[in-house]
Design a protein around this motif. Structure first.
Motif, PDB file in Angstrom:
ATOM      1  N   ILE A 209      -0.812   2.862 -11.332  1.00 62.21           N
ATOM      2  CA  ILE A 209      -0.874   1.330 -11.036  1.00 62.21           C
ATOM      3  C   ILE A 209      -1.966   0.553 -11.719  1.00 62.21           C
ATOM      4  CG2 ILE A 209      -1.224   0.017  -8.888  1.00 62.21           C
ATOM      5  CD1 ILE A 209       0.897   1.942  -8.459  1.00 62.21           C
TER       6      ILE A 209
ATOM      7  N   PRO B 278      -1.384  -3.711  -6.080  1.00 62.99           N
ATOM      8  CA  PRO B 278      -0.242  -4.596  -5.875  1.00 62.99           C
ATOM      9  C   PRO B 278      -0.628  -5.731  -5.665  1.00 62.99           C
ATOM     10  CG  PRO B 278      -0.385  -2.487  -4.453  1.00 62.99           C
ATOM     11  CD  PRO B 278      -1.625  -2.452  -5.218  1.00 62.99           C
TER      12      PRO B 278
ATOM     13  N   ALA C 240       2.257   1.811  -3.296  1.00 65.73           N
ATOM     14  CA  ALA C 240       1.342   2.264  -4.325  1.00 65.73           C
ATOM     15  C   ALA C 240       0.863   3.523  -4.188  1.00 65.73           C
ATOM     16  CB  ALA C 240      -0.152   1.360  -4.342  1.00 65.73           C
ATOM     17  N   ASP C 241       0.971   4.158  -2.824  1.00 64.40           N
ATOM     18  CA  ASP C 241       0.623   5.576  -2.540  1.00 64.40           C
ATOM     19  C   ASP C 241       1.817   6.295  -3.102  1.00 64.40           C
ATOM     20  OD1 ASP C 241      -0.810   7.353  -0.859  1.00 64.40           O
ATOM     21  OD2 ASP C 241       0.993   7.473   0.037  1.00 64.40           O
TER      22      ASP C 241
ATOM     23  N   VAL D  75      -1.968   6.417   4.699  1.00 66.97           N
ATOM     24  CA  VAL D  75      -1.870   5.693   3.233  1.00 66.97           C
ATOM     25  C   VAL D  75      -3.171   5.477   2.693  1.00 66.97           C
ATOM     26  CG1 VAL D  75      -1.244   4.127   1.629  1.00 66.97           C
ATOM     27  CG2 VAL D  75       0.394   5.062   3.175  1.00 66.97           C
TER      28      VAL D  75
ATOM     29  N   GLY E  14       1.739   6.686  -6.824  1.00 66.65           N
ATOM     30  CA  GLY E  14       0.418   7.964  -7.100  1.00 66.65           C
ATOM     31  C   GLY E  14       1.306   9.343  -6.949  1.00 66.65           C
TER      32      GLY E  14
ATOM     33  N   PHE F  81      -6.464   2.178  -7.736  1.00 68.24           N
ATOM     34  CA  PHE F  81      -5.631   3.155  -7.025  1.00 68.24           C
ATOM     35  C   PHE F  81      -5.244   4.015  -8.084  1.00 68.24           C
ATOM     36  CE2 PHE F  81      -2.482   2.907  -3.552  1.00 68.24           C
ATOM     37  CZ  PHE F  81      -2.906   3.697  -2.739  1.00 68.24           C
TER      38      PHE F  81
ATOM     39  N   ALA G 173       0.837  -1.289  -0.040  1.00 61.58           N
ATOM     40  CA  ALA G 173       0.023  -0.261   0.202  1.00 61.58           C
ATOM     41  C   ALA G 173       1.012   1.242   0.200  1.00 61.58           C
ATOM     42  CB  ALA G 173      -0.860  -0.166   1.302  1.00 61.58           C
ATOM     43  N   THR G 174       1.867   1.203   0.766  1.00 59.45           N
ATOM     44  CA  THR G 174       2.881   2.306   0.763  1.00 59.45           C
ATOM     45  C   THR G 174       3.335   2.705  -0.506  1.00 59.45           C
ATOM     46  OG1 THR G 174       3.257   1.615   3.166  1.00 59.45           O
ATOM     47  CG2 THR G 174       4.680   3.517   2.288  1.00 59.45           C
TER      48      THR G 174
ATOM     49  N   HIS H  85      -3.329   6.989  -9.498  1.00 62.06           N
ATOM     50  CA  HIS H  85      -2.695   7.889  -8.895  1.00 62.06           C
ATOM     51  C   HIS H  85      -3.530   9.034  -7.928  1.00 62.06           C
ATOM     52  CE1 HIS H  85      -2.284  11.207 -11.849  1.00 62.06           C
ATOM     53  NE2 HIS H  85      -2.754  10.039 -12.612  1.00 62.06           N
ATOM     54  N   THR H  86      -2.822  10.014  -7.592  1.00 67.46           N
ATOM     55  CA  THR H  86      -3.313  10.703  -6.575  1.00 67.46           C
ATOM     56  C   THR H  86      -4.798  11.224  -6.706  1.00 67.46           C
ATOM     57  OG1 THR H  86      -2.260  12.438  -7.958  1.00 67.46           O
ATOM     58  CG2 THR H  86      -1.069  11.726  -5.692  1.00 67.46           C
TER      59      THR H  86
END
Lengths: 494, 494
Positions: free
Chosen positions: A340, A364, A330-331, B256, A334, B267, A327-328, B269-270
């Motif tokens: 992703i 992920p 993927a964050d 996160v 972003g 997911f 998760a970290t 991106h941002t």
């Protein structure tokens, strides 16, 4: 590196560069070394010796017959040949006279380490003007004054105060701080990188950042160029040179609005730098140069750019066996402007036999644990790399020997045997993954929270697969890979 | 930590926390360990053994008489006492029955490591509801399911799959990822940090992040609290609890927006995270919690916050002996919202005898080289710390043994003797600096580009002086120190 239509590297041959014989001398005269290790000159000559420089070394010393094991000569006129390069670590006021003597002897290249010139103001400005005239009179091109010179690791030539403990590598550096040539050897070694050639330009008397850029752009050992910039003198030439290089190799720069403001102690915070910072941001953009926000990022970007192919798109597939690290990562991707993507349905179907039922086969890809360790290093990443949606692969590595050792001692092995066998297993796993990685033309990067010196990760580093100690750093480096691919396309287009 | 008027810690005593006996058991029953090291339960019990847990350990095993050297029992009813805690690493479908048996025995605390509950959806949701009812019936508070439980390093209690190789420390962690409890032990050790107690909360059946926050807020070994958040259940209680803690100790969080989005592979991106990200940003601000942008930053902030006093202002004085590292640090401080103040004229006058004429006595103080090594570790930093404009001191450390060894061998020592003597000199320098640092109530941080494991830097780490491998990381950590001082003032005011 092939020449591309419409794009020219400025130098036809690297030998045209005024830096060629400075970085690749066959013979050097050394002023300012003795057998006293308190002196900086001595330390610098000792570094030359330690790296095993193969050219002729002529220390010039008024009294000693022998300096650090090299036969010494009382004066430059006594040398049996005209050396390619003079390295000068002497008091400021006699530097100009020594350059005069070198000129008369026929020497045409020098490194002037001595400080006390323009950078101290006042009389130093006059001394630098005098030095410039003397050099011009004899056609001498010199690096410095007030610099640490050069380290050409491929040529085994390191006349800097710090012993070089990095292997020859692919990072070319031009730096307005000598520290970032010498004080970074160890840092690069810890990350499995190394310098091709690194230049410290000092006061840039008659060789400047643009000359370094030309040299490094042409240098066959340099796959990526790092710049540390506090202020540029020839802006237009800088932009032009950089633009001619970008289609062939990436350039990354760290600009620090440091020098003047720092010296005037009026640095305070960003407000003071806003003007020049924006200006330099524009220059770097116009040049097609990727900007790094810190020294760590400068070399993080070089690490990926110098070792990995160009990605075809922004899609990152993440393989992990832990949810949090996935998760970290993927964050972080972003935040770095990457994507992703979903895996194709075919890939998901093919992956199913290899992953436990608790695993997530979305991206992920969180395997939660390994059904079979070898799947993790071959079958699963192979399927991920084959997926057309995968532009880049990012892997979480957690392979401390203690895991395997514990298993082996638990099943009856002695501690010594367990350590040995675990090492063998890890080496095999690393070799398996490397064999896979070599078959794909896609960027492959790793991250871990453990030491980069643990055996599995160290094998990756030594093979040129960067493993970052933080997914955020890996993500920003992949962002730089993507950015370079786009910058290069733009540069090629015209 | 004194109670301050108007501010209350929610627990009167840490023993009121449902986590107290989970983190500090005197006796444990362990379900799911055997002598087979392929099983996760075995690895977890082995970790308990390796860290030297001093309480009673009762493995429950249907067949074995002995598990990893502990006498095993066929069932929970056979135990000679009621253990404080049950640790359960068993197939999902029998967990509820085991909790029932534990309840009948009189056990009131459990860790359920087993997954396959709510997080997998479908029937898992029913199984979790059943588990919740069973636990409620017996008044059992449990950590998990689907978690890695707890590591209380001070209590030598680590029932997680990874052996703990960090010393007891001051960082309390509550994490929605088990990885960041176990996979970070080594990371902390490399940085001279350690956990006080770390919790992995898993599915938060009847113990959640708020309970952990209460526990860590009251825990005397915890000087700073780290949170890894993917999503909060009790928002209002979270804010209230955090606000009651902030006057006493700092809280840092990494949020996160991972889990849901990550699992849906949507997911990208941002953009996808903007909504919740802003929401959580607001919750953290309202709570007085410092937000970290990455896992590195989470622990970087904890490092400074847990080891250094609160700064009185934003002014950083930088001591270096190299221009580039000084300029880079000043630049980073500016970007982190800090100031680089002028030194007072008195300090400049007093410094003059200690620095070479080439040095800059403005801030950054660039010594260019050391006239006398000991000045660098005592007289100069002492004068800087005494200056009223100095709120924090940042030092560049470059002290590789090779420098001193080279000098010693150059003056006739054997290699072995040089290594020994260099180590002695470095140890003395480190002791000198530590003696100085202990006399001042101002934050003192370092940075280096070399390995943190070199002896001088390692001495700093072991004494609780953080040395960052990058000035940008040090600067952001000092920014967090400043931020906490302001947040605390605000919290105390009302």
């Amino acid at each position: 590196m092939t020449q591309t239509q419409g794009v020219q590297i400025l130098l036809k041959s690297i030998k045209e560069s005024p830096l060629y014989k400075i970085a690749n001398p066959e013979s050097i005269a050394f002023f300012g070394a003795s057998n006293n290790f308190m002196s900086m000159g001595t330390q610098m000559l000792d570094s030359v010796k330690l790296l095993g420089f193969e050219g002729a070394v002529y220390p010039i010393h008024p009294k000693e017959e022998n300096v650090l094991g090299f036969k010494a000569y009382p004066g430059i006129t006594d040398l049996p040949e005209i050396p390619d390069l003079a390295v000068i670590v002497l008091p400021t006021k006699i530097v100009s006279r020594i350059i005069e003597e070198c000129g008369k002897k026929g020497i045409r290249q020098a490194i002037v380490v001595s400080g006390g010139f323009k950078e101290v103001g006042g009389h130093g400005i006059d001394l630098q003007a005098e030095l410039k005239q003397t050099a011009a009179r004899h056609g001498i091109r010199l690096l410095g004054p007030n610099c640490l010179g050069v380290a050409n690791v491929h040529h085994r030539f390191n006349p800097t105060p710090i012993p070089c403990d990095c292997a020859p590598g692919f990072v070319g550096l031009a730096s307005q701080s000598g520290s970032f040539v010498t004080q970074i050897f160890n840092y690069l070694q810890l990350h499995g990188m190394g310098f091709s050639t690194a230049f410290s330009v000092g006061n840039e008397l008659n060789i400047d950042m643009v000359d370094c850029l030309e040299y490094l752009g042409t240098c066959p050992n340099t796959k990526v160029i790092a710049l540390y910039i506090e202020g540029l003198r020839r802006g237009r030439e800088f932009v032009k040179t950089a633009r001619s290089i970008v289609p062939h190799k990436p350039i990354v720069a760290l600009y620090v609005g440091g020098s003047e403001s720092g010296r005037n102690a009026a640095f305070s915070h960003t407000g003071a730098m806003a003007g020049p910072d924006r200006l330099y941001d524009g220059i770097l953009k116009q040049s097609g140069i990727i900007r790094a926000a810190s020294l760590t990022e400068l070399f993080d970007f070089c690490w990926a750019l110098g070792s990995q192919p160009r990605p075809k798109g922004p899609g990152v597939v993440i393989q992990t066996h832990s949810g949090g690290p996935g998760a970290t990562a993927a964050d972080s991707c972003g935040r770095a402007g990457l994507e992703i993507p979903r895996l194709s349905p075919e890939t998901v179907t093919k992956l199913r036999p290899f992953v436990p039922h608790t695993a997530s086969i979305n991206n992920p890809i969180d395997l939660t644990f390994n059904k079979n360790m070898n799947d993790f290093y071959w079958d699963i990443p192979k399927l991920l790399l084959e997926d057309e949606n995968t532009d880049m692969l990012l892997l979480y590595f957690l392979a401390p020997p203690v895991f395997i050792e514990r298993f082996l001692t638990g099943t009856g092995a002695s501690s010594e045997q367990a350590v040995k066998d675990a090492r063998k297993i890890i080496d095999d796993q690393a070799a398996t993954f490397i064999r896979l990685a070599d078959n794909f033309d896609k960027p492959i990067l790793g991250y871990t929270y453990r030491s980069l010196q643990e055996p599995f990760v160290r094998k990756m580093l030594d093979h040129g697969i960067p493993v970052y100690p933080d997914p955020a750093r890996a993500a920003r480096a992949m962002g730089a890979l993507r950015q370079y691919a786009l910058l290069r396309e733009k540069a090629m287009a015209g």
